[in-house]
Structures are given as C-alpha cells and as structure tokens.
Design a protein around this motif. Sequence first.
Motif, PDB file in Angstrom:
ATOM      1  N   THR A   4       3.028 -20.995  11.706  1.00 12.91           N
ATOM      2  CA  THR A   4       1.699 -21.369  12.198  1.00 12.91           C
ATOM      3  C   THR A   4       1.763 -22.634  13.050  1.00 12.91           C
ATOM      4  O   THR A   4       1.187 -22.695  14.139  1.00 12.91           O
ATOM      5  N   MET A   5       2.474 -23.654  12.561  1.00 19.11           N
ATOM      6  CA  MET A   5       2.556 -24.906  13.302  1.00 19.11           C
ATOM      7  C   MET A   5       3.353 -24.739  14.593  1.00 19.11           C
ATOM      8  O   MET A   5       2.914 -25.139  15.675  1.00 19.11           O
ATOM      9  N   GLY A   6       4.547 -24.152  14.500  1.00 22.80           N
ATOM     10  CA  GLY A   6       5.388 -23.986  15.682  1.00 22.80           C
ATOM     11  C   GLY A   6       4.718 -23.145  16.748  1.00 22.80           C
ATOM     12  O   GLY A   6       4.771 -23.460  17.939  1.00 22.80           O
ATOM     13  N   ALA A   7       4.066 -22.051  16.335  1.00 22.73           N
ATOM     14  CA  ALA A   7       3.366 -21.202  17.294  1.00 22.73           C
ATOM     15  C   ALA A   7       2.200 -21.939  17.940  1.00 22.73           C
ATOM     16  O   ALA A   7       1.923 -21.765  19.136  1.00 22.73           O
ATOM     17  N   GLY A   8       1.513 -22.761  17.159  1.00 21.91           N
ATOM     18  CA  GLY A   8       0.406 -23.547  17.703  1.00 21.91           C
ATOM     19  C   GLY A   8       0.886 -24.558  18.733  1.00 21.91           C
ATOM     20  O   GLY A   8       0.257 -24.749  19.787  1.00 21.91           O
ATOM     21  N   ILE A   9       2.018 -25.227  18.425  1.00 23.72           N
ATOM     22  CA  ILE A   9       2.585 -26.190  19.375  1.00 23.72           C
ATOM     23  C   ILE A   9       3.025 -25.472  20.645  1.00 23.72           C
ATOM     24  O   ILE A   9       2.795 -25.952  21.766  1.00 23.72           O
ATOM     25  N   ALA A  10       3.657 -24.320  20.475  1.00 24.61           N
ATOM     26  CA  ALA A  10       4.099 -23.543  21.631  1.00 24.61           C
ATOM     27  C   ALA A  10       2.921 -23.134  22.506  1.00 24.61           C
ATOM     28  O   ALA A  10       2.974 -23.219  23.740  1.00 24.61           O
ATOM     29  N   THR A  11       1.835 -22.712  21.874  1.00 25.53           N
ATOM     30  CA  THR A  11       0.638 -22.322  22.626  1.00 25.53           C
ATOM     31  C   THR A  11       0.093 -23.500  23.428  1.00 25.53           C
ATOM     32  O   THR A  11      -0.237 -23.370  24.615  1.00 25.53           O
ATOM     33  N   ALA A  12      -0.009 -24.652  22.783  1.00 20.30           N
ATOM     34  CA  ALA A  12      -0.522 -25.841  23.469  1.00 20.30           C
ATOM     35  C   ALA A  12       0.373 -26.231  24.644  1.00 20.30           C
ATOM     36  O   ALA A  12      -0.110 -26.598  25.724  1.00 20.30           O
ATOM     37  N   ALA A  13       1.683 -26.140  24.450  1.00 23.83           N
ATOM     38  CA  ALA A  13       2.625 -26.492  25.517  1.00 23.83           C
ATOM     39  C   ALA A  13       2.505 -25.515  26.687  1.00 23.83           C
ATOM     40  O   ALA A  13       2.519 -25.924  27.860  1.00 23.83           O
ATOM     41  N   LEU A  14       2.384 -24.251  26.404  1.00 25.80           N
ATOM     42  CA  LEU A  14       2.237 -23.248  27.466  1.00 25.80           C
ATOM     43  C   LEU A  14       0.950 -23.474  28.251  1.00 25.80           C
ATOM     44  O   LEU A  14       0.943 -23.437  29.494  1.00 25.80           O
ATOM     45  N   LEU A  15      -0.144 -23.718  27.558  1.00 31.43           N
ATOM     46  CA  LEU A  15      -1.424 -23.959  28.230  1.00 31.43           C
ATOM     47  C   LEU A  15      -1.410 -25.253  29.037  1.00 31.43           C
ATOM     48  O   LEU A  15      -2.188 -25.412  29.978  1.00 31.43           O
ATOM     49  N   ALA A  16      -0.520 -26.188  28.651  1.00 30.61           N
ATOM     50  CA  ALA A  16      -0.394 -27.452  29.383  1.00 30.61           C
ATOM     51  C   ALA A  16       0.531 -27.318  30.596  1.00 30.61           C
ATOM     52  O   ALA A  16       0.727 -28.291  31.328  1.00 30.61           O
ATOM     53  N   GLY A  17       1.107 -26.132  30.782  1.00 29.20           N
ATOM     54  CA  GLY A  17       1.912 -25.908  31.975  1.00 29.20           C
ATOM     55  C   GLY A  17       3.408 -26.030  31.796  1.00 29.20           C
ATOM     56  O   GLY A  17       4.152 -26.045  32.783  1.00 29.20           O
ATOM     57  N   PHE A  18       3.889 -26.117  30.554  1.00 25.21           N
ATOM     58  CA  PHE A  18       5.323 -26.245  30.305  1.00 25.21           C
ATOM     59  C   PHE A  18       5.954 -24.873  30.029  1.00 25.21           C
ATOM     60  O   PHE A  18       5.288 -23.971  29.518  1.00 25.21           O
ATOM     61  N   ASN A  19       7.222 -24.758  30.347  1.00 23.63           N
ATOM     62  CA  ASN A  19       8.005 -23.621  29.883  1.00 23.63           C
ATOM     63  C   ASN A  19       8.420 -23.884  28.437  1.00 23.63           C
ATOM     64  O   ASN A  19       8.698 -25.039  28.078  1.00 23.63           O
ATOM     65  N   VAL A  20       8.472 -22.840  27.635  1.00 26.61           N
ATOM     66  CA  VAL A  20       8.761 -23.004  26.208  1.00 26.61           C
ATOM     67  C   VAL A  20       9.905 -22.086  25.798  1.00 26.61           C
ATOM     68  O   VAL A  20       9.908 -20.889  26.136  1.00 26.61           O
ATOM     69  N   VAL A  21      10.870 -22.668  25.061  1.00 29.75           N
ATOM     70  CA  VAL A  21      11.923 -21.885  24.417  1.00 29.75           C
ATOM     71  C   VAL A  21      11.727 -22.043  22.912  1.00 29.75           C
ATOM     72  O   VAL A  21      11.859 -23.157  22.384  1.00 29.75           O
ATOM     73  N   LEU A  22      11.375 -20.964  22.230  1.00 28.02           N
ATOM     74  CA  LEU A  22      11.123 -21.036  20.786  1.00 28.02           C
ATOM     75  C   LEU A  22      12.279 -20.377  20.041  1.00 28.02           C
ATOM     76  O   LEU A  22      12.688 -19.264  20.369  1.00 28.02           O
ATOM     77  N   ILE A  23      12.818 -21.079  19.039  1.00 26.66           N
ATOM     78  CA  ILE A  23      13.964 -20.604  18.269  1.00 26.66           C
ATOM     79  C   ILE A  23      13.522 -20.209  16.863  1.00 26.66           C
ATOM     80  O   ILE A  23      12.831 -20.974  16.174  1.00 26.66           O
ATOM     81  N   GLU A  24      13.904 -19.018  16.451  1.00 30.40           N
ATOM     82  CA  GLU A  24      13.721 -18.592  15.066  1.00 30.40           C
ATOM     83  C   GLU A  24      15.072 -18.164  14.501  1.00 30.40           C
ATOM     84  O   GLU A  24      16.045 -17.956  15.242  1.00 30.40           O
ATOM     85  N   MET A  25      15.148 -18.013  13.192  1.00 32.19           N
ATOM     86  CA  MET A  25      16.416 -17.713  12.535  1.00 32.19           C
ATOM     87  C   MET A  25      16.818 -16.237  12.681  1.00 32.19           C
ATOM     88  O   MET A  25      17.989 -15.915  12.875  1.00 32.19           O
ATOM     89  N   LYS A  26      15.839 -15.339  12.583  1.00 34.78           N
ATOM     90  CA  LYS A  26      16.147 -13.904  12.568  1.00 34.78           C
ATOM     91  C   LYS A  26      15.270 -13.183  13.588  1.00 34.78           C
ATOM     92  O   LYS A  26      14.218 -13.673  13.995  1.00 34.78           O
ATOM     93  N   LEU A  27      15.710 -11.981  13.952  1.00 35.34           N
ATOM     94  CA  LEU A  27      15.026 -11.217  14.982  1.00 35.34           C
ATOM     95  C   LEU A  27      13.591 -10.890  14.583  1.00 35.34           C
ATOM     96  O   LEU A  27      12.664 -11.028  15.398  1.00 35.34           O
ATOM     97  N   ASP A  28      13.382 -10.450  13.337  1.00 31.89           N
ATOM     98  CA  ASP A  28      12.020 -10.096  12.929  1.00 31.89           C
ATOM     99  C   ASP A  28      11.100 -11.317  12.932  1.00 31.89           C
ATOM    100  O   ASP A  28       9.922 -11.237  13.292  1.00 31.89           O
ATOM    101  N   ALA A  29      11.651 -12.478  12.540  1.00 26.88           N
ATOM    102  CA  ALA A  29      10.867 -13.709  12.562  1.00 26.88           C
ATOM    103  C   ALA A  29      10.523 -14.112  13.988  1.00 26.88           C
ATOM    104  O   ALA A  29       9.424 -14.614  14.271  1.00 26.88           O
ATOM    105  N   SER A  30      11.457 -13.878  14.927  1.00 28.76           N
ATOM    106  CA  SER A  30      11.198 -14.231  16.325  1.00 28.76           C
ATOM    107  C   SER A  30      10.104 -13.350  16.909  1.00 28.76           C
ATOM    108  O   SER A  30       9.256 -13.820  17.676  1.00 28.76           O
ATOM    109  N   GLU A  31      10.100 -12.075  16.548  1.00 30.54           N
ATOM    110  CA  GLU A  31       9.058 -11.174  17.050  1.00 30.54           C
ATOM    111  C   GLU A  31       7.693 -11.546  16.454  1.00 30.54           C
ATOM    112  O   GLU A  31       6.664 -11.454  17.122  1.00 30.54           O
TER     113      GLU A  31
END
Length: 395
Positions: free
Chosen positions: A299-326
């Motif tokens: 919830t927190m990481g996705a929220g930060i990623a959303t805010a960064a994207l809306l602010a005009g930044f490119n985002v690389v988000l890392i998760e441990m496993k494929l299902d978690a990344s999806e």
Amino acid sequence: MTDKIGYTRKGDIAVLRISNPPVNALSHAVREGLVAGMDRAEADDGVKAVVIVGDGRAFIAGADITEFGKTPLEPFLPDLCKRIEDSPLIVVASLHGVSLGGGLEVALSAHYRIAQPSAKVGLPEVHLGLIPGAGGTQRLPRLIGVDAALDLITTGRQVKADEADRLGIIDEITEGDPEEVGLAYAEKLVASNAPRRPISEMEAPDPIDWDAAYDGTLKKGRGQISPAQAVRAVQASVELPFHQGMQAEREMFMDLMRTDQRQGMIHAFFSERAVGNLPELKGVEPRALQSIGIIGGGTMGAGIATAALLAGFNVVLIEMKLDASEAARARISGNLSGALKRGKISELQFKTLTTVALEVSINYDSLASVDLVIEAVFEDMAVKKDVFGKLDAVC
C-alpha cells in the motif's frame, strides 16, 4: 536608540522601524532600541501616536536564537511589552510576514493591530518546551477568550491574517506598504479621538473546567509538560489581577526553562537547523532527479509510486516475486484510474504512466541508473538489511 531601530516622524505620528535582518529577531539591541524609541516619541512635542513596523520580510519572527543559553540582558521582553503598553500615546503594530512568539507578544502590547492579508501570527513556544513568557498567556485570553487562546498557545500553531481577524487578534486587514498602512490607520485613530486600549486593562475572560483542560492537554501532548502548563498560565489570567498573572506566567516559564524536556527540545531545534547547513555540502550541486526507484509495492510503496508518476518522474518498482510485482502494478494502475476518473489525467497520460513511465521488476539491477531510491518494505530489520545489501551492489 540603536542602529536596529529607525525613528522617523510623519506629522503627529512617530514610526519605529525594526531593522534586524533577516527576520527582525528580538535581540538585546532591538529590545533596547524599542524602549529608547518609545522614550523619544513621548518626548517629541506634538506626537500623538506611534507605529511599530518591521523592515524586510517580517514584523518580528520571535526571539533571537543566537542568544539562547546566554545570560539575558535588560530590558527583558516582559518589561519591553509593559513599556509599550503603558505609553500615554496610541501605539499601533503594523504586521506583515510572521509575528511569532515574542513578536506577537510585542504586537499584543500595542493598543491596536493592523495586518497585511498574507501576515501570520502565532505563539510556538510549546515546540521548544516552553510557554509564552512575556504576557502571551495573560493578554491573549483577555483579547479572544479562553478557548481560542488555549487552542493557539497549547498547539503552537500559526494562523493567517483572516483567521486572526475573525478571532479578534488583529483589528483590520489592509494590503499595501506596512509603514504606509500603519500610518494611515494611526492617523484615522487620532482623528477619531480613539482611546488607548491596553489589553491588560480589559476584563478577565470567563473560566472553564481547568482540571479537565489540563488533563486533556497533557494526554494529547503524550507527556509533554509545556502545553499543559500553559493551561495553568491561562488559568492565572482569569483568576488573578493582571500583574499577578504576569508574575505567575514568568515563574512557570522559568520553571520550564530548567526542565530536561526544554533542554532536549532546544537541542533538537538547533540540530534540525544544523543538518540543513552542512559545510560538506557547500558548493555541491544537487543531482538532477528524473527517475525514482521504490522497493516494495504494498500500500505504501504503491502510493509513493503513484505520487511520483503524477509528479512527472519515471519509476522503477522492485518486488521480491513475480506475483507480488503484478499485484503492485495493479495497485498503481488502480490509483491512477482514480485520477483518470476525477479528470486529473487524460486517457493518453494514463497509458503513458502505466506503460512507459512505470517499470515493475524483480531484478535489483533495474535500479542501476535511478537517481533516488525509496525503501518501503515490510518493517522487519532482517528484510531491510537484505534490501540494503542488494542496493549496495547496484547503486
């Protein structure tokens, strides 16, 4: 007079201009100069009113922090405020920028207050483990009532001019040059034979359930002493004659000065400012920020990623496993869908943000070229150590 206070006369109005850059802090020279300025105005034949105004970007931002920990020198701030309030002349404080702590206490010692629309006032002493010590807990309740005064004093919050006007802290809001605005207001007061209006001579406000207010403030402050002690100081403004209330306030102020809490909060105050001025960073240009890495897509990481994207930044988000990344990608897409429905972004922007600007990966090598990494993983020290070990290899 000192070089910190300018004296000019405009007709039958004397103007005291505080000039102590950058924010007109209440240094010893400023206090001394204001007393001398009041003496000069009262001795100046024909002067009927005094306007106190600040130079630069503020009226008075508060105490001079360079004097913290040093032996205070006369005139002390409570004595300066009394000197201003006791003047037989009408005294007007013309406020702009901030008037905080002792700055507001000086303004409250004037008989009338006028402010710019952008002005802010407040009594933030509780953030240093103290209470106002120059009449703030005695004058403010007389002016605006107990409940409103307790709200400002126990929270230390700043209020804008429009709220200060509604509360009754200031008498008028007028935009323009602070000196010209103050002069015009003083001239109007003189022309209408307006009376002096010392707050100390106003009636004490109605009492409240003091013990309940004290207990509630202490609980809300999670053990911090000064806000609860401020309740007792305001209580003194109701139950004691003004001069005795001032003595009680000063005794409480000095008691708090000796507490470990006050020492710790003053230490934190200076430390926070020191870390923003590290000598190692002199002349260092900050790195351009274009891409942000985020570790953890909950919830927190996705929220930060959303805010960064809306602010005009490119985002690389890392998760441990494929299902978690999806799952993380789905959370971010869901957040952005909400922005799309509210009309904050277009359909084209939505597609660009979710397909071009966002990269979701399970490979830490994807972070090699990002400018900033934000860690938002599960609150477990072993997990965090593992994360920073991997970061160290690629960043």
